[in-house]
Write an enzyme that holds these catalytic residues in place. Structure first.
Site, PDB file in Angstrom:
ATOM      1  N   SER A   1      11.690   5.853   3.389  1.00  0.00           N
ATOM      2  CA  SER A   1      11.655   5.200   2.125  1.00  0.00           C
ATOM      3  C   SER A   1      11.099   5.701   0.841  1.00  0.00           C
ATOM      4  O   SER A   1      11.298   5.370  -0.105  1.00  0.00           O
ATOM      5  CB  SER A   1      11.190   3.571   2.088  1.00  0.00           C
TER       6      SER A   1
ATOM      7  N   LYS B   1       6.802  -4.455  -1.736  1.00  0.00           N
ATOM      8  CA  LYS B   1       6.636  -3.065  -2.452  1.00  0.00           C
ATOM      9  C   LYS B   1       6.551  -3.264  -4.009  1.00  0.00           C
ATOM     10  O   LYS B   1       5.549  -2.893  -4.678  1.00  0.00           O
ATOM     11  CB  LYS B   1       7.604  -2.046  -2.117  1.00  0.00           C
TER      12      LYS B   1
END
Length: 856
Positions: free
Chosen positions: A701, A744
């Site tokens: 990611s 996040k």
């Protein structure tokens, strides 16, 4: 996604900000100018690309309490079982209905989903409408005690049979001793004994009389009988006898020999007389015992005359009682309890019930295998202590297992419990394959050998549906490692982790919450509280259009909210109570997160949230602790120089990078080569690193952020530090979805908020992650007020344009365009390629020059 856990709080030397080692073909603007240009260019860039700045409504899908149509959960009919799992329950119904061998069921699904409770309720409902299986008992074989016998009885009759035998034996505890103690029995026994003694005494009297007439004495000695001559009533001593004339001695010896022969014949008839005596006594005992035994057993035998095997056992029991009735001639203790029976000589006649189908009501049984299972708890065993007490009655020592209790119905097992106990797993498979239950031996005795060794009890036919509970990972592990597994568990009941959001499903979810309230005895939740729980269920599902079916996690929140409602003196659970419960759960679990963010705030961990820097970007790392997920920004840097076409992943070289992270870096290189190395090799060497990272990094990611840092270093184009990036990239430059996107975004928001939100700060996420957004309410409020932003990107070009404020550049006949990011990257790579060729040519000339010649 990638996972990186911060576990150390070190302060290594400040990292060197990545700068290009070569001057860019085009003049680079100053840092201040670049920063201003980037900020000013963002609106224009957004309008020319598909990148989108998301509104507050895009960040969280809320629920209108008024649209739910109730005031509190007390107004709702609680849901029974799980919702939205029709596929899984149909699979279970199919597995339960299939009679063919091997169609046992493996239930797959997430933890805390309530699937175990729901499946048990569903299986129990099906079982309640199913026919009851036979009962099973073990009894002793009187002709071979080593082979306890298994008997099947119609459902509900085993207990009556066992209790009937107990009652008959308890009656005999009293009636048999009384019969043997009766005056009639005693008188007849005395007559038999006296007859024996009389016949023996009469025969001895005749011999004594004959001997006396011949002056011979019959003497009893320790060794038996002896004879000697007499004179005047006294035994003649041997020295006197030897002085008699020989003819007289021979006459006496002849008469003694004749008498001894007669005495010997009498004594030889003694054993037969004793045998006759014992036979007469046995006949008397049998005659005495038969009547009370028959009276005790007649009713029981009549009750079970329709079952040939049971009737045969009772006939054998009666015969054995009669045959061994002498054991019952002594007086017994007055107690007539089952314990007294077990301690008596009647113990070997007792019945051990191992399967009682009627004990739990109508229908087929549904049982759970206990936690920490053993072979004994699964298949039954011989109890060592009982074996020691009753070595001749092994059936009394049999203890049933879960297979006995579930036989004819369903056995529910946690797969990890049995897999963690290999002997149990092997025993379960053997029982399923053979369709029979064989008892496990009991524990070893002091000599080390099983106390039940040598015993061969009958196996009991097994007809059970085994339902294993596990997750997909364990299912595939078993499928690959155990060749028996696929043949024995042919039905998968795969439980969904989520259900789609809709008005109907929101309403059903409210009914599910009502069920939680009812089950745990909580206060009713009002509509606002339920609405907030539905929103949390979407967040747990990591999808704005779905709801989690891990209902255990939701139930925990409801129970905690009930506590806070009580603290506030409320009679219902409100939205505020749900929020407080969630806040307090986070507060209890966020020690590591707090320390990580504090390290950033104090400058121990270097993260910029303003300005622009070349070859440096904010990635986002996700960590998990005891079910609590959080993220923090992490600085990712890239440096480039002339080389032979290699990107060095420092995390991998330091053995901190996992395979998925390494794959992401290789894909990144594939993108570069495919886009910029069509006509010339990549004469590039680059390094990528997660700064101040001391733990394992895995997942892809961060590959988009790593690529942006690398492009920035090549183009000498500064990247905005007020933005963080998450997303993976493929070789075509498309930005792909990642996990943990909510955490996040919130991780970067928390760091920015601690320093003061500027309005320009935000996070770039993949467009594919838009559907997953269920952000915290404070983040949504900041976006609504223009103090923070979240934007989506689909391609590398969209992202690099937003990060640099420059056009990404599309390749045309003349290349990308000198002023674009891609044009500057291409120019830089061409410069590297030319220098590489020049360097190689110089080496060739040097190698070809004659030894000792001077260079020009």
């Amino acid at each position: 996604m990638f996972f990186k856990r911060l576990t150390k709080d070190k302060q290594p030397p400040a990292p060197v900000v990545a700068k290009s080692d070569e001057a860019a073909p085009a003049a680079a603007p100053s840092t201040a100018t670049a920063e201003a240009n980037a900020a000013a260019a963002v609106p224009a860039l957004l309008s020319r690309t598909e990148a989108q700045s998301l509104s507050a409504a895009d960040l969280r899908k809320t629920v209108d309490p008024d649209a739910l149509g109730f005031k509190t959960t007390a107004d709702l009919e609680p849901a029974q079982g799980l919702i939205g799992q029709d596929r899984a329950f149909k699979a279970i119904d199919f597995g339960l209905s299939m009679k063919a061998h091997g169609f046992n069921i493996f239930v797959l699904g997430p933890a805390a989903s309530g699937k175990s409770t729901a499946v048990r309720a569903h299986v129990s409902k099906v079982a309640a409408d199913s026919p009851q299986p036979d009962d099973w008992v073990y009894v002793n074989r009187f002709d071979d005690p080593r082979r306890p016998r298994a008997l099947a009885l119609p459902a509900g009759r085993a207990r009556a049979f066992s209790e009937g035998v107990n009652a008959a034996l308890r009656e005999l505890l009293a009636t048999l001793p009384s019969a043997f103690a009766s005056e009639d029995h005693r008188a007849r026994r005395r007559a038999i004994d006296e007859a024996l003694r009389g016949s023996q005494d009469d025969a001895m009297a005749v011999i004594h009389a004959k001997a006396a007439q011949q002056n011979i004495a019959v003497l009893r000695t320790p060794l038996g009988f002896g004879m000697a001559p007499m004179h005047d009533g006294r035994v003649v001593k041997s020295e006197v006898f030897n002085q008699l004339p020989e003819t007289m001695r021979r006459d006496v010896e002849t008469r003694i020999a004749a008498l001894e022969t007669e005495l010997g014949a009498l004594l030889a008839r003694g054993p037969q007389a004793e045998k006759d005596h014992r036979r007469q006594v046995a006949a008397l005992n049998e005659e005495t015992a038969r009547r009370p035994i028959e009276e005790a057993l007649d009713a029981l035998s009549a009750d079970f005359s329709d079952l040939p095997e049971v009737a045969g056992f009772l006939a054998g029991l009666e015969a054995d009682l009669v045959a061994n009735c002498e054991q019952f001639a002594s007086d017994f203790a007055p107690s007539r309890t089952t314990t007294a029976l077990q301690k008596s000589v009647f113990a070997r006649y007792l019945v051990t019930v191992v399967a009682d189908a009627g004990a739990d009501g109508p229908g087929a049984p549904v049982c759970d295998l206990p936690m920490l299972p053993t072979v004994a708890s699964l298949a039954g065993h011989f109890d060592a202590a009982a074996m020691a007490r009753h070595p001749d009655a092994p059936a009394l020592a049999i203890r049933p297992g879960a297979l006995h209790r579930a036989n004819g119905g369903a056995l529910l097992i946690d797969a990890r419990d049995v897999i963690g106990a290999p002997d149990v797993w092997a025993t379960l498979k053997a029982a399923i394959k053979a369709s029979e239950i064989r008892l496990a031996p009991c524990a070893s005795d002091t000599a080390g050998a099983p106390a039940s060794s040598g015993l061969l009890p009958d196996a009991i036919p097994l007809a059970v549906k085994v339902v294993l509970f596990g997750d997909a990972e364990l299912f595939h592990q078993l499928e690959q490692s155990d060749p028996d597994f696929a043949r024995l568990f042919k039905v998968q009941a795969d439980f969904d982790e989520t259900i789609a959001r809709s008005k109907e499903n929101d309403r059903d979810y409210a009914r599910l919450i009502a069920r939680m309230v009812e089950m745990h005895g909580l206060k009713p939740a009002n509509a606002a509280g339920v609405a907030r729980l539905i929103e949390e269920a979407s967040r747990l599902a990591e999808h704005r259009e779905r709801l989690t079916l891990e209902v255990g996690r939701v139930a925990d929140v409801v129970q905690e909210a009930d506590y806070w409602a009580s603290e506030a003196g409320r009679k219902t659970i409100t939205g505020d109570d749900i929020r407080r419960a969630l806040d307090q759960r986070t507060r209890r679990a966020d020690r590591v997160r707090t320390h990580a963010h504090d390290a950033i705030e104090r400058g121990v961990v270097l993260v910029d949230t303003s300005g622009s820097k070349t070859g440096q970007i904010n990635g986002l790392s996700l960590a998990q602790k005891s079910g609590f997920s959080f993220a923090r920004p992490v600085r990712i840097t890239a440096r480039v120089h002339l080389g032979q076409g290699r990107v060095t992943d420092i995390e991998r070289e330091a053995t901190l990078g996992g395979p998925m992270h390494s794959k992401g870096v290789m894909i990144l290189w594939g993108y570069l080569a495919g886009r910029f190395a069509e006509d010339a090799p990549l004469a590039l060497a680059a390094t990528l690193v997660f700064e101040q990272s001391y733990d394992a990094v895995d997942g892809d990611s961060a590959s988009a952020a790593e690529l942006f840092a690398l492009l920035s270093a090549l183009a000498d184009a500064p990247l905005r530090q007020d933005l963080a990036v998450t997303g993976s990239v493929n070789q075509w430059g498309e930005i792909q979805a990642v996990g943990g996107v909510n955490e996040k975004i919130e991780g970067f928001f928390d760091v920015c908020a601690a320093r003061g939100l500027s309005g320009s700060q935000g996070v770039l996420i993949p467009e594919a992650n838009r559907q997953h957004l269920m952000l915290r309410e404070d983040v949504v409020a900041a976006v609504r007020e223009g103090r923070f932003n979240v934007s989506t990107i689909k391609t590398v070009d969209e992202g690099i344009a937003l990060m640099t404020g420059l056009e990404a550049g599309q390749k045309g006949a003349d290349g990308f365009g000198a002023a674009t990011v891609n044009g500057r990257v291409a120019a830089r790579l061409r410069a590297f390629a030319e220098r590489s060729r020049a360097f190689a040519a110089g080496r060739e000339r040097a190698d070809a020059a004659p030894s000792g010649s001077a260079s020009a």
